[in-house]
Design an enzyme around this catalytic site. Sequence first.
Site, PDB file in Angstrom:
ATOM      1  N   ASN A   1       0.876  -1.179   0.000  1.00 21.81           N
ATOM      2  CA  ASN A   1       0.000   0.000   0.000  1.00 21.81           C
ATOM      3  C   ASN A   1       0.912   1.228   0.000  1.00 21.81           C
ATOM      4  O   ASN A   1       1.460   1.577   1.030  1.00 21.81           O
ATOM      5  CB  ASN A   1      -0.904  -0.023   1.245  1.00 21.81           C
ATOM      6  CG  ASN A   1      -1.757   1.236   1.332  1.00 21.81           C
ATOM      7  OD1 ASN A   1      -1.804   2.029   0.398  1.00 21.81           O
ATOM      8  ND2 ASN A   1      -2.433   1.414   2.467  1.00 21.81           N
TER       9      ASN A   1
ATOM     10  N   LYS B   1       0.127   4.200  -0.277  1.00 19.23           N
ATOM     11  CA  LYS B   1      -0.514   5.399   0.294  1.00 19.23           C
ATOM     12  C   LYS B   1      -0.267   6.580  -0.655  1.00 19.23           C
ATOM     13  O   LYS B   1      -0.198   6.376  -1.868  1.00 19.23           O
ATOM     14  CB  LYS B   1      -0.016   5.636   1.715  1.00 19.23           C
ATOM     15  CG  LYS B   1      -0.192   4.374   2.584  1.00 19.23           C
ATOM     16  CD  LYS B   1       0.004   4.587   4.040  1.00 19.23           C
ATOM     17  CE  LYS B   1      -0.222   3.274   4.778  1.00 19.23           C
ATOM     18  NZ  LYS B   1      -0.134   3.376   6.212  1.00 19.23           N
TER      19      LYS B   1
ATOM     20  N   HIS C   1      -9.725   1.669   4.594  1.00 17.88           N
ATOM     21  CA  HIS C   1      -8.485   1.848   5.359  1.00 17.88           C
ATOM     22  C   HIS C   1      -8.726   2.877   6.457  1.00 17.88           C
ATOM     23  O   HIS C   1      -9.391   3.888   6.228  1.00 17.88           O
ATOM     24  CB  HIS C   1      -7.348   2.307   4.434  1.00 17.88           C
ATOM     25  CG  HIS C   1      -6.007   2.202   5.091  1.00 17.88           C
ATOM     26  ND1 HIS C   1      -5.605   3.072   6.082  1.00 17.88           N
ATOM     27  CD2 HIS C   1      -5.001   1.309   4.943  1.00 17.88           C
ATOM     28  CE1 HIS C   1      -4.395   2.720   6.498  1.00 17.88           C
ATOM     29  NE2 HIS C   1      -4.008   1.642   5.822  1.00 17.88           N
TER      30      HIS C   1
ATOM     31  N   GLU D   1      -6.992   5.139   7.657  1.00 17.61           N
ATOM     32  CA  GLU D   1      -6.559   6.510   7.357  1.00 17.61           C
ATOM     33  C   GLU D   1      -7.636   7.257   6.576  1.00 17.61           C
ATOM     34  O   GLU D   1      -7.705   8.479   6.631  1.00 17.61           O
ATOM     35  CB  GLU D   1      -5.232   6.487   6.572  1.00 17.61           C
ATOM     36  CG  GLU D   1      -4.067   6.143   7.482  1.00 17.61           C
ATOM     37  CD  GLU D   1      -2.847   5.588   6.757  1.00 17.61           C
ATOM     38  OE1 GLU D   1      -2.822   5.587   5.519  1.00 17.61           O
ATOM     39  OE2 GLU D   1      -1.919   5.150   7.463  1.00 17.61           O
TER      40      GLU D   1
ATOM     41  N   GLU E   1      -5.781  -4.521  10.617  1.00 13.15           N
ATOM     42  CA  GLU E   1      -4.788  -3.459  10.796  1.00 13.15           C
ATOM     43  C   GLU E   1      -5.090  -2.704  12.081  1.00 13.15           C
ATOM     44  O   GLU E   1      -5.873  -1.734  12.064  1.00 13.15           O
ATOM     45  CB  GLU E   1      -4.844  -2.476   9.618  1.00 13.15           C
ATOM     46  CG  GLU E   1      -4.557  -3.104   8.284  1.00 13.15           C
ATOM     47  CD  GLU E   1      -3.888  -2.115   7.330  1.00 13.15           C
ATOM     48  OE1 GLU E   1      -2.857  -2.495   6.776  1.00 13.15           O
ATOM     49  OE2 GLU E   1      -4.376  -0.994   7.177  1.00 13.15           O
TER      50      GLU E   1
ATOM     51  N   GLY F   1       2.206   2.476  10.964  1.00 11.32           N
ATOM     52  CA  GLY F   1       3.194   3.548  10.872  1.00 11.32           C
ATOM     53  C   GLY F   1       3.902   3.881  12.174  1.00 11.32           C
ATOM     54  O   GLY F   1       4.575   4.900  12.273  1.00 11.32           O
TER      55      GLY F   1
ATOM     56  N   SER G   1       3.080  -1.971  10.546  1.00 11.34           N
ATOM     57  CA  SER G   1       4.506  -2.077  10.846  1.00 11.34           C
ATOM     58  C   SER G   1       5.096  -3.453  10.540  1.00 11.34           C
ATOM     59  O   SER G   1       5.984  -3.929  11.256  1.00 11.34           O
ATOM     60  CB  SER G   1       4.782  -1.686  12.310  1.00 11.34           C
ATOM     61  OG  SER G   1       4.417  -0.332  12.525  1.00 11.34           O
TER      62      SER G   1
HETATM   63  P1  13P Z   1       2.823   0.563   7.799  1.00 12.60           P
HETATM   64  O1  13P Z   1       3.335  -0.724   7.220  1.00 12.60           O
HETATM   65  O2  13P Z   1       3.568   1.765   7.343  1.00 12.60           O
HETATM   66  O3  13P Z   1       2.650   0.471   9.284  1.00 12.60           O
HETATM   67  O4  13P Z   1       1.343   0.764   7.193  1.00 12.60           O
HETATM   68  C1  13P Z   1       0.427  -0.258   7.326  1.00 12.60           C
HETATM   69  C2  13P Z   1      -0.762   0.072   6.525  1.00 12.60           C
HETATM   70  O5  13P Z   1      -1.485   0.997   6.834  1.00 12.60           O
HETATM   71  C3  13P Z   1      -0.995  -0.718   5.318  1.00 12.60           C
HETATM   72  O6  13P Z   1      -2.246  -0.442   4.767  1.00 12.60           O
END
Ligand code: 13P
Length: 255
Positions: free
Chosen positions: A9, A11, A95, A97, A167, A173, A212
């Site tokens: 991903n 992002k 997601h 976010e 997640e 993150g 992570s």
């Molecule tokens: P990280 O791997 O940066 O923690 O992000 C995870 C994530 O949100 C994948 O969709």
Amino acid sequence: MSKKLVVANWKMHGNLVVNQQLITSYVQKLLPFKNIQVVVCVPYPYLAQAQLLLGQTDIAWGAQNLSKDIEGAYTGEVSVRMLKDFGATYVIIGHSERATAYCESDENIATKFMQAITHGLTPILCVGETLIEREAGVMERVVAKQIDTIIQMYGAGIFADTVISYEPIWAIGTGLAATPDQAQSMHEFIRNRISIHDKSAAQRLKILYGGSVNPQNAVQLFVMQDIDGGLVGRCSLNTDEFEGICRAASEISPS
Ligand code: 13P
């Protein structure tokens, strides 16, 4: 155990030049891992680039969101048909976010999930709890509500051949991944929740862990019974780290 699935991903990262380098090195470095499925979820404008660079490879590509509507006066939205025009086969839905920043309701997310399936895309539904919810011990209730909304609207059979990604929001993150036991426990809970209604759909569902994931913790996570792979944010932007994660998946995945 089914074939492991590793999803990048990206992002809101990248540009034409950087993406070209990243995808080219993905293609070279991930070539030996033939027993896993790799998917790259890029920002919308780069779907055409992904299609061009990945079209002749085993790596699939997809988007990070889609509209719940098919067509119409929805400024700024992108429909499932548009994603299919660019060869996308996967789409991330709900997601955290997005769910938090853009106030996506469980019902909206459920509609998007259905929309993807109806048009032949594999949805990757993100579920997970906040740190406060985990500390309060209500994480299973939170995740159950996210899944139950879809079951109530469309039935549990809809989960067959789809993907759920657990997640935990506190692990995204932060560098602080869930422990393999914490993740396994939630993955088992998710599979059981669907299995109560539809055993076959629960078995055909893939459940990824996201939050992570890195080359150091990937093996311990992926070896767990109900962890079918990972949804990777930060480490997918670095080919060496992403290769390490894919290697871990490949070592465990049936050949
Ligand atoms: P990280 O791997 O940066 O923690 O992000 C995870 C994530 O949100 C994948 O969709």
